[in-house]
Write a protein that holds these residues in place. Structure first.
Motif, PDB file in Angstrom:
ATOM      1  N   LEU A  24       0.820  -1.205   0.000  1.00  0.00           N
ATOM      2  CA  LEU A  24       0.000   0.000   0.000  1.00  0.00           C
ATOM      3  C   LEU A  24       0.854   1.254   0.000  1.00  0.00           C
ATOM      4  O   LEU A  24       0.599   2.202  -0.735  1.00  0.00           O
ATOM      5  CB  LEU A  24      -0.926  -0.004   1.221  1.00  0.00           C
ATOM      6  N   GLN A 287     -10.497   1.243  -0.372  1.00  0.00           N
ATOM      7  CA  GLN A 287      -9.268   0.717   0.235  1.00  0.00           C
ATOM      8  C   GLN A 287      -8.679   1.768   1.155  1.00  0.00           C
ATOM      9  O   GLN A 287      -7.768   2.493   0.812  1.00  0.00           O
ATOM     10  CB  GLN A 287      -8.286   0.337  -0.873  1.00  0.00           C
ATOM     11  N   GLU A 535      -1.832  -0.054   6.708  1.00  0.00           N
ATOM     12  CA  GLU A 535      -3.143  -0.660   6.506  1.00  0.00           C
ATOM     13  C   GLU A 535      -4.071  -0.231   7.632  1.00  0.00           C
ATOM     14  O   GLU A 535      -3.703  -0.242   8.812  1.00  0.00           O
ATOM     15  CB  GLU A 535      -3.026  -2.187   6.490  1.00  0.00           C
TER      16      GLU A 535
END
Length: 542
Positions: A24, A287, A535
């Motif tokens: 990410l 996301q 995350e």
């Protein structure tokens, strides 16, 4: 571009979770790299044009009062056919006061609710308020000047809102190598707005020439038509630009760093950079990630570090010092030219011919100042800002302006002594306008749009710009109170000397500012980018 599913097994190993976090974070940096290294495209042209029309309208609306004030004097001035000191001050200072409010308010809102959601709102405010000024009327309970002052304040709020929104949208969509030129191209529309204002003024005055010459002094009816047209036409460009502003996409940096939605941001980047392969998907996986969040505590923590606070002080005070001079001259150029009798009509001051010549010469004088100084200065900055740099241009500009104002102030009597010396004064005045724009007027707009992290970029820009408008307000109030000390317009030379002092202080505030050329916005922000996002906890996901 590869996508990462939002849902992961709740039984994933620590190694798997660590891998997701790294992916990410790297994905964010890779997406930003796409923007930073993007070739110049039609989308960049669209952003530039849409933002530029706003600044064109801003400048037209702000500086139209320079011409309209003279017209209003003939219609509503009860002493010597000109507005009294407080009336003139009111209509000129109302807009900078509104600017200050709009820059702080819209700067904050753009960081809270988004650039896209606010973009266009400020333009609607400008359009309505500008049109309303042109319809202002007199009544027993209210003065028409008071009505104009109120609407110019409201218009100023919209104009002020345009500053952070256009600057930040241009900055966040621009490639690193051309960001300075793109932002300067947007800002240069100010010069064309002032130019257009003077052109419209000339056309309107010429259109009413016969009616003016055939009207009894002070030609109230034709001049009343003139100022309403000059002011009212300022809303036309905004009407054409409104649709495009409302449809501009959200900047991927806001989506990633503030909404914290990496998947949507990367999809948006693909759409923007590859319009032929449009891939917007309303059902794209949300996301969310964990990233630094704008809060009062975080704001205090970020700006409590001297390396960050000094930048905000530098951008804010530099803009303050610049606007002391820029608005002191820009909103009073007609008064300054009159003080040295440059282009002043001769003959009977109570004749219709004098009214026509005075209005025409006022418009022409403003046109000369635009063409000879303002517009060339913007383009000198445009060609050099990404190679020479922002900081050298600002230092050079403040230094040259200091010298010019010293000359214009301390040598004022000699420059006002003969027709040829008056021409020299006007030349120096044009050179001053040139080095304002090939100098701090451009760079004080560009640097705050680059120098802060995404979550505070618009807010900090608004603070910097509002501090500048505080300088404009002080300049207008000070100019109005000082100009006639010792006689009509007798204090002009000392005002020039005061401006020289402020330009000198701008040299020192510039030393607090970093050089931003050829650096990414993330690098300039003084924040570590590796591991910037992680995350999000599963309970926080949507």
């Amino acid at each position: 571009m590869a996508t990462i599913p939002d849902q992961q097994s709740s039984h994933g190993s620590y190694h798997e979770k660590e891998q997701v976090t790294v992916t990410l974070d790297e994905r964010r940096r890779a997406a930003l790299e796409v923007i930073d290294n993007a070739p110049f495209s039609w989308f960049h042209v669209k952003v530039c044009l849409v933002a530029s029309v706003g600044f064109f309208t801003d400048a037209y609306d702000i500086f139209a009062i320079n011409i309209a004030a003279t017209m209003l004097g003939y219609v509503y001035g009860h002493t010597s056919n000109q507005l009294n000191t407080n009336q003139s001050l009111g209509i000129k200072v109302a807009t900078p006061v509104g600017n200050l409010v709009g820059q702080l308010l819209f700067g904050w809102l753009a960081d809270v609710v988004g650039r896209k959601r606010m973009y266009g709102v400020e333009l609607m405010i400008m359009i309505v308020a500008t049109f309303a000024q042109a319809l202002a009327g007199q009544a027993p309970a209210v003065s028409v000047i008071g009505v104009i002052v109120v609407w110019r304040f409201v218009m100023g709020v919209g104009v002020g809102g345009d500053y952070p929104l256009s600057a930040i949208i241009s900055s966040e969509f621009a490639a690193t190598r051309s960001r300075g030129r793109l932002m300067t191209a947007v800002f240069s529309a100010q010069g064309w707005g002032q130019f257009a204002c003077a052109i419209i003024g000339i056309i309107v005055v010429q259109a009413y020439k016969d009616e003016t010459l055939n009207s009894p002094f002070p030609c109230v009816v034709p001049v009343d038509h003139m100022w309403r047209l000059v002011i009212g036409l300022g809303c036309v460009p905004g009407v054409f630009a409104l649709y495009f502003r409302l449809t501009i996409p959200e900047t991927p940096r806001f989506t990633m760093d503030i909404e914290r939605n990496v998947a949507q941001a990367t999809a948006d980047i693909t759409d923007v950079m590859n319009p032929k392969h449009h891939s917007t998907d309303e059902d794209v996986a949300v996301q969310h990630v964990t990233a630094p969040k704008a809060t009062r505590a975080d704001f205090a923590a970020y700006f409590s570090q001297w390396k960050n606070l000094k930048v905000l002080i530098g951008t804010s005070y530099s803009w303050f010092a610049l606007d002391i001079a820029y608005y002191g001259l820009g909103l009073n150029s007609s008064i300054i030219l009159t003080a040295i009798n440059f282009g002043s009509p001769t003959g009977d001051k109570t004749s219709p011919l004098y009214v026509y010549q005075n209005l025409y010469n006022t418009c022409v004088g403003n046109l000369i100042l635009s063409v000879a100084g303002l517009i060339p200065g913007y383009y000198a900055s445009f060609f050099l800002i990404d190679s020479w740099g922002r900081k050298p241009i600002q230092l050079m500009g403040f230094s040259v302006l200091t010298v010019l104002f010293i000359i214009m102030g301390f040598a004022y009597d000699k420059l006002d002594a003969s027709p040829s010396s008056k021409n020299a004064f006007v030349f120096l005045y044009c050179v001053t306008n040139f080095f304002q724009n090939f100098g701090p007027n451009t760079t004080t707009f560009v640097i705050p749009g680059e120098a802060f992290p995404t979550r505070y970029r618009s807010t900090a820009f608004g603070i910097s710009a509002a501090t500048g408008k505080l300088g404009a307000i002080i300049s207008q109030v000070g100019f109005a109170q000082l100009i006639n000390i010792g006689g009509t317009n007798a204090f002009v030379q000392h005002i020039m000397e005061i401006l020289a002092l402020f330009m000198l202080t701008g040299v020192f505030s510039t030393l607090l500012i970093p050089e931003t050329k050829q650096r990414t916005l993330e690098d300039i922000s003084n924040e570590e980018q590796e591991g910037y996002i992680t995350e999000a906890p599963r309970a926080a996901r949507s």
